[in-house]
Scaffold this active site. Structure first.
Site, PDB file in Angstrom:
ATOM      1  N   ASN A 185     -11.718 -51.264 115.635  1.00 50.22           N
ATOM      2  CA  ASN A 185     -10.722 -52.340 115.500  1.00 50.22           C
ATOM      3  C   ASN A 185      -9.279 -51.882 115.760  1.00 50.22           C
ATOM      4  O   ASN A 185      -8.335 -52.567 115.394  1.00 50.22           O
ATOM      5  CB  ASN A 185     -10.830 -52.982 114.109  1.00 50.22           C
ATOM      6  CG  ASN A 185     -10.536 -51.989 112.998  1.00 50.22           C
ATOM      7  OD1 ASN A 185     -10.363 -50.794 113.266  1.00 50.22           O
ATOM      8  ND2 ASN A 185     -10.454 -52.455 111.771  1.00 50.22           N
TER       9      ASN A 185
ATOM     10  N   GLU B  58     -25.883 -30.032  98.810  1.00 49.66           N
ATOM     11  CA  GLU B  58     -24.885 -29.031  99.194  1.00 49.66           C
ATOM     12  C   GLU B  58     -24.762 -28.057  98.032  1.00 49.66           C
ATOM     13  O   GLU B  58     -24.498 -28.476  96.912  1.00 49.66           O
ATOM     14  CB  GLU B  58     -23.542 -29.700  99.480  1.00 49.66           C
ATOM     15  CG  GLU B  58     -22.547 -28.737 100.089  1.00 49.66           C
ATOM     16  CD  GLU B  58     -21.095 -29.156  99.915  1.00 49.66           C
ATOM     17  OE1 GLU B  58     -20.246 -28.641 100.645  1.00 49.66           O
ATOM     18  OE2 GLU B  58     -20.798 -29.979  99.026  1.00 49.66           O
TER      19      GLU B  58
ATOM     20  N   ASP C  19      -7.365 -49.579 114.501  1.00 45.59           N
ATOM     21  CA  ASP C  19      -6.438 -49.085 113.473  1.00 45.59           C
ATOM     22  C   ASP C  19      -6.376 -47.555 113.463  1.00 45.59           C
ATOM     23  O   ASP C  19      -5.737 -46.959 112.594  1.00 45.59           O
ATOM     24  CB  ASP C  19      -6.804 -49.638 112.080  1.00 45.59           C
ATOM     25  CG  ASP C  19      -8.134 -49.113 111.565  1.00 45.59           C
ATOM     26  OD1 ASP C  19      -8.831 -48.388 112.310  1.00 45.59           O
ATOM     27  OD2 ASP C  19      -8.487 -49.428 110.410  1.00 45.59           O
TER      28      ASP C  19
ATOM     29  N   ASP D 117     -24.009 -39.852 101.863  1.00 43.67           N
ATOM     30  CA  ASP D 117     -23.430 -38.805 101.047  1.00 43.67           C
ATOM     31  C   ASP D 117     -23.388 -39.327  99.618  1.00 43.67           C
ATOM     32  O   ASP D 117     -23.091 -40.501  99.386  1.00 43.67           O
ATOM     33  CB  ASP D 117     -22.002 -38.523 101.538  1.00 43.67           C
ATOM     34  CG  ASP D 117     -21.703 -37.048 101.616  1.00 43.67           C
ATOM     35  OD1 ASP D 117     -21.768 -36.392 100.558  1.00 43.67           O
ATOM     36  OD2 ASP D 117     -21.390 -36.561 102.713  1.00 43.67           O
TER      37      ASP D 117
ATOM     38  N   ASP E 177     -13.690 -45.700 116.368  1.00 39.62           N
ATOM     39  CA  ASP E 177     -12.891 -46.797 115.813  1.00 39.62           C
ATOM     40  C   ASP E 177     -13.223 -48.076 116.580  1.00 39.62           C
ATOM     41  O   ASP E 177     -13.237 -48.077 117.806  1.00 39.62           O
ATOM     42  CB  ASP E 177     -11.408 -46.436 115.978  1.00 39.62           C
ATOM     43  CG  ASP E 177     -10.487 -47.537 115.498  1.00 39.62           C
ATOM     44  OD1 ASP E 177     -10.929 -48.374 114.683  1.00 39.62           O
ATOM     45  OD2 ASP E 177      -9.312 -47.557 115.938  1.00 39.62           O
TER      46      ASP E 177
ATOM     47  N   HIS F 101     -18.357 -30.854 108.537  1.00 41.05           N
ATOM     48  CA  HIS F 101     -16.989 -31.378 108.460  1.00 41.05           C
ATOM     49  C   HIS F 101     -16.050 -30.494 107.656  1.00 41.05           C
ATOM     50  O   HIS F 101     -14.857 -30.784 107.567  1.00 41.05           O
ATOM     51  CB  HIS F 101     -17.026 -32.774 107.845  1.00 41.05           C
ATOM     52  CG  HIS F 101     -17.454 -32.748 106.411  1.00 41.05           C
ATOM     53  ND1 HIS F 101     -18.728 -32.349 106.030  1.00 41.05           N
ATOM     54  CD2 HIS F 101     -16.786 -33.020 105.265  1.00 41.05           C
ATOM     55  CE1 HIS F 101     -18.807 -32.388 104.708  1.00 41.05           C
ATOM     56  NE2 HIS F 101     -17.652 -32.802 104.223  1.00 41.05           N
ATOM     57  N   ASP F 102     -16.578 -29.434 107.030  1.00 35.77           N
ATOM     58  CA  ASP F 102     -15.738 -28.521 106.245  1.00 35.77           C
ATOM     59  C   ASP F 102     -15.537 -27.179 106.942  1.00 35.77           C
ATOM     60  O   ASP F 102     -14.877 -26.302 106.401  1.00 35.77           O
ATOM     61  CB  ASP F 102     -16.392 -28.227 104.886  1.00 35.77           C
ATOM     62  CG  ASP F 102     -16.476 -29.453 103.997  1.00 35.77           C
ATOM     63  OD1 ASP F 102     -15.579 -30.322 104.085  1.00 35.77           O
ATOM     64  OD2 ASP F 102     -17.439 -29.545 103.209  1.00 35.77           O
TER      65      ASP F 102
ATOM     66  N   ASP G 220     -23.328 -34.078  97.545  1.00 35.19           N
ATOM     67  CA  ASP G 220     -22.107 -33.283  97.592  1.00 35.19           C
ATOM     68  C   ASP G 220     -22.019 -32.308  96.417  1.00 35.19           C
ATOM     69  O   ASP G 220     -22.215 -32.710  95.263  1.00 35.19           O
ATOM     70  CB  ASP G 220     -20.926 -34.267  97.537  1.00 35.19           C
ATOM     71  CG  ASP G 220     -19.603 -33.612  97.825  1.00 35.19           C
ATOM     72  OD1 ASP G 220     -19.430 -33.117  98.942  1.00 35.19           O
ATOM     73  OD2 ASP G 220     -18.751 -33.598  96.915  1.00 35.19           O
TER      74      ASP G 220
ATOM     75  N   ASP H 239     -15.014 -46.326 111.983  1.00 38.39           N
ATOM     76  CA  ASP H 239     -15.566 -47.291 111.020  1.00 38.39           C
ATOM     77  C   ASP H 239     -17.042 -47.553 111.284  1.00 38.39           C
ATOM     78  O   ASP H 239     -17.614 -47.054 112.264  1.00 38.39           O
ATOM     79  CB  ASP H 239     -14.743 -48.590 111.062  1.00 38.39           C
ATOM     80  CG  ASP H 239     -14.464 -49.039 112.486  1.00 38.39           C
ATOM     81  OD1 ASP H 239     -15.429 -49.117 113.267  1.00 38.39           O
ATOM     82  OD2 ASP H 239     -13.286 -49.282 112.828  1.00 38.39           O
TER      83      ASP H 239
HETATM   84  C1  GLC Z   1     -17.857 -30.951  99.535  1.00 41.57           C
HETATM   85  C2  GLC Z   1     -17.516 -31.774 100.742  1.00 41.57           C
HETATM   86  C3  GLC Z   1     -16.058 -31.637 101.015  1.00 41.57           C
HETATM   87  C4  GLC Z   1     -15.311 -32.177  99.820  1.00 41.57           C
HETATM   88  C5  GLC Z   1     -15.765 -31.499  98.520  1.00 41.57           C
HETATM   89  C6  GLC Z   1     -15.296 -32.259  97.329  1.00 41.57           C
HETATM   90  O1  GLC Z   1     -17.671 -29.605  99.736  1.00 41.57           O
HETATM   91  O2  GLC Z   1     -18.318 -31.401 101.820  1.00 41.57           O
HETATM   92  O3  GLC Z   1     -15.659 -32.278 102.181  1.00 41.57           O
HETATM   93  O4  GLC Z   1     -13.939 -32.000  99.993  1.00 41.57           O
HETATM   94  O5  GLC Z   1     -17.152 -31.406  98.428  1.00 41.57           O
HETATM   95  O6  GLC Z   1     -15.973 -33.488  97.230  1.00 41.57           O
HETATM   96 CA    CA Z   2     -11.155 -48.756 112.389  1.00 39.36          CA
END
Ligand code: GLC
Ligand code: CA
Length: 616
Positions: free
Chosen positions: A41, A292, A43, A116, A39, A365-366, A223, A47
């Site tokens: 700024n 993906e 918040d 992405d 981050d 991230h999933d 995605d 970013d």
């Molecule tokens: C993919 C992304 C995930 C998202 C999903 C719907 O699996 O990696 O984070 O929630 O698609 O877009």
């Molecule tokens: Ca920020």
């Protein structure tokens, strides 16, 4: 890494001759989840300027490419995977100028940036969807609109067009009052699925992709791209729809049927990918496309990544992520051992032995953090050893490795114990669905599942230092981080690890360096050893006999003890070593070269011992 040390891999060997200029074959990609990275700024939300300020750290680590999770304008229902304007940056993350600045600064350091690309669905707040709610608009057909099931009153329970459940809980259909029909959303109801059957929609997507490529991005991570082509009957009806000729699947414990068999790798999938390749990438160079691909099998991966088919450079397959999940759902946890990982990852390797390519990852991230899930985070010593072991294991396969932010530090699961600590809509929705609606889990069971599997485990702020908010945001920032910082930032943080020669960070740095400089590790064949050993995961890397390289080729043994106890060196692995253990042949070990040489002579690996050994 200076470019003169870096081995350049001839075209012929990188993808067995099929692809021109596959520069990504010895690249390492680093994934950034912008919300949780840095981050700038105060918040409490990461970013773009924050990312730009950390580029020197990434350059020090030695990565080649950044995969940037979505930063487009978005209502943030699914943290940016619900896009309302593809050609703008969400004010939370900055501006288009900030994006240009990030691209320029990254390129300056020799780092590429892929974005992405979320085009299976948009946000319901996207102008396309708003127009589509009018049956008579030009975009009426850009989404999957369907009437209620025959004999049912629209909008009442059971009137949904078919029984598909959404990945995020509940039905995959939402009734829209304006249009008087239902729309399909495989994810949240704020993520309506785009109708790829419509050629105008496809053209609009390609035009947007070209706009970003022209602006300087180096490609896309696509995605859930495997879901864009849906199975239809000859009359254009979806499975299970009234009057259609294809049946829907069986109803699962949560009360819905599974859409994946009908949506993943659907009938027009290859055609759409080829069309996209031609419309966006022909005539361009130096880019990377990675899709993906939930539901896609290793054999399909070979077809899609075979360069002569003109589809995608590589895919993310998920078999290794499903290790330890019950047959019905990821919320049911089951025991696993190294054999499961060998089957999953080995299957991917074997399928592309002759042609095609694969991506290598455990974290994203999933997914929960790999060190907590497959490693051992119960003590600091085991955490560090197992994080290194897993990094070595994944990066020494053949393919392109992906590192998720914080993985290079061995960051662990969040340790949340209450529902109120979670932010992820999947976690929160599924908790309510399983506990309050379907009554298939107790609150304690579901909190336990979430602690192991929730996506929020990977989304706690990046741990830069030991300050109050781990350096993610300033200690005096007006807003707290959007999700809690893991208290173990006092021990696990980038600042401490950059200084410590034995840290996970410095180990990962060496791995990346090896991938850049050792031709066998990049391009060599992969052969599994001892497939039935439940603890030791080992394989051999060697170049094809008739390679056209003038660099020296090694034959390399990689072995990892996937356990917190010591393990016997299994038969085939031991035979290659033949009772010898030479510390000079240890290219890298998470113990040290001499103790690994000793382990080899004794035929016994220490807890989480992992090494790369030159056989010749
Ligand atoms: C993919 C992304 C995930 C998202 C999903 C719907 O699996 O990696 O984070 O929630 O698609 O877009
Ligand atoms: Ca920020």
């Amino acid at each position: 890494m200076t470019s003169d040390q870096r081995v350049s891999v001839p075209d012929s060997i990188r993808t067995n001759g099929a692809s021109p200029n596959p520069w990504w074959a010895n690249a390492v990609v680093y994934q950034i989840y912008p919300r949780s990275f840095q981050d700038s700024n105060g918040d409490g939300i990461g970013d773009l300027p924050g990312i730009t300020s950390r580029l020197d750290y990434l350059a020090d680590l030695g990565i080649d490419v950044i995969w940037l999770c979505p930063v487009y304008r978005s209502p943030q229902d699914d943290n940016g995977y619900d896009i309302s304007d593809y050609r703008d940056i969400d004010p939370l993350f900055g501006t288009l100028d900030d994006m240009d600045e990030l691209l320029a600064e990254a390129h300056e350091r020799g780092i590429k940036v892929i974005m992405d690309l979320v085009v299976n669905h948009t946000s319901d707040e996207h102008a396309w969807f708003q127009e589509s709610r009018d049956k008579f608009s030009d975009r009426a057909d850009w989404y999957w609109w369907r009437p209620a099931r025959e004999g049912h009153v629209p909008g009442t329970p059971g009137a949904e067009p078919n029984a598909w459940g959404s990945y995020f809980g509940g039905s995959a259909w939402q009734f829209d009052e304006v249009r008087g029909e239902y729309y399909l959303h495989l994810f949240s109801k704020k993520q309506p699925d785009l109708n790829w059957e419509n050629p105008d929609l496809r053209a609009a997507v390609y035009s947007m992709m070209n706009w970003w490529m022209d602006r300087g991005v180096d490609g896309f991570r696509m995605d859930v791209i495997s879901l864009i082509s849906k199975t239809l009957d000859p009359k254009g009806r979806l499975p299970g729809e009234s009057g259609g000729s294809i049946q829907d699947g069986p109803i699962g414990p949560e009360g819905y049927s599974d859409s994946e068999p009908f949506c993943s790798g659907g009938p027009r999938f290859d055609e759409f990918l080829k069309e996209m390749r031609a419309a966006v990438f022909s005539g361009r160079e130096g880019f990377l496309t990675v899709g993906e691909a939930p539901g896609i099998e290793a054999d399909q991966n070979r077809h899609i990544t075979n360069p002569t088919n003109g589809e995608l450079d590589m895919l993310f397959l998920f078999d290794q992520c499903n290790v330890g999940h019950g047959p019905k759902s990821k919320w049911d946890l089951v025991d696993w051992d190294a054999r499961d990982l060998k089957r999953a990852l080995g299957g991917h390797q074997d399928a592309v032995r002759e042609v095609g390519w694969t991506s290598l990852f455990l974290d994203n991230h999933d997914q929960p953090r790999a060190v907590s899930r497959f490693g051992d985070d119960s003590t600091e010593k085991l955490r560090s050893l197992s994080a290194k072991a897993l990094a070595l294991l994944i990066q020494m396969h053949r393919g392109t490795p992906y590192i998720y932010q914080g993985e290079e530090l061995g960051m662990t699961n969040a340790g949340f114990t209450e529902l109120s600590q979670y932010r992820d809509l999947e976690s929160i929705n599924l908790y309510h669905q399983r506990v309050d609606e379907a009554h298939i889990s107790t609150p304690a069971e579901m909190l336990n599942s979430l602690a192991h599997v929730s996506r929020d485990n990977a989304r706690t702020p990046m741990q830069w230092d030991a300050s109050t908010y781990a350096g993610f945001t300033a200690p005096y920032a007006p807003r707290e981080p959007w999700i809690s910082v893991n208290p173990n930032k006092d021990v696990i943080n980038a600042k401490a690890q950059q200084r410590d020669p034995d840290s996970v960070f410095n180990f990962v740095k060496k791995l990346i360096d090896l991938r850049h400089t050792n031709i066998t590790l990049t391009a060599g064949l992969w052969d599994l050893l001892d497939p039935e050993d439940p603890f030791v995961y080992s394989f051999r890397r060697s170049l094809d006999e008739d390679n056209d390289l003038d660099t020296p080729d090694d034959e390399i043994l990689v072995a990892v003890n996937i356990s917190s106890h010591s393990s016997r060196l299994p038969e085939q692995t031991a035979a290659l070593i033949n009772g010898q253990g030479d510390s000079d042949s240890v290219l890298l070990s998470n113990y040290d070269a001499s103790s690994t040489a000793a382990s080899l002579m004794l035929g016994k690996l220490s807890p989480w011992e992992a090494f790369i050994y030159r056989l010749k």
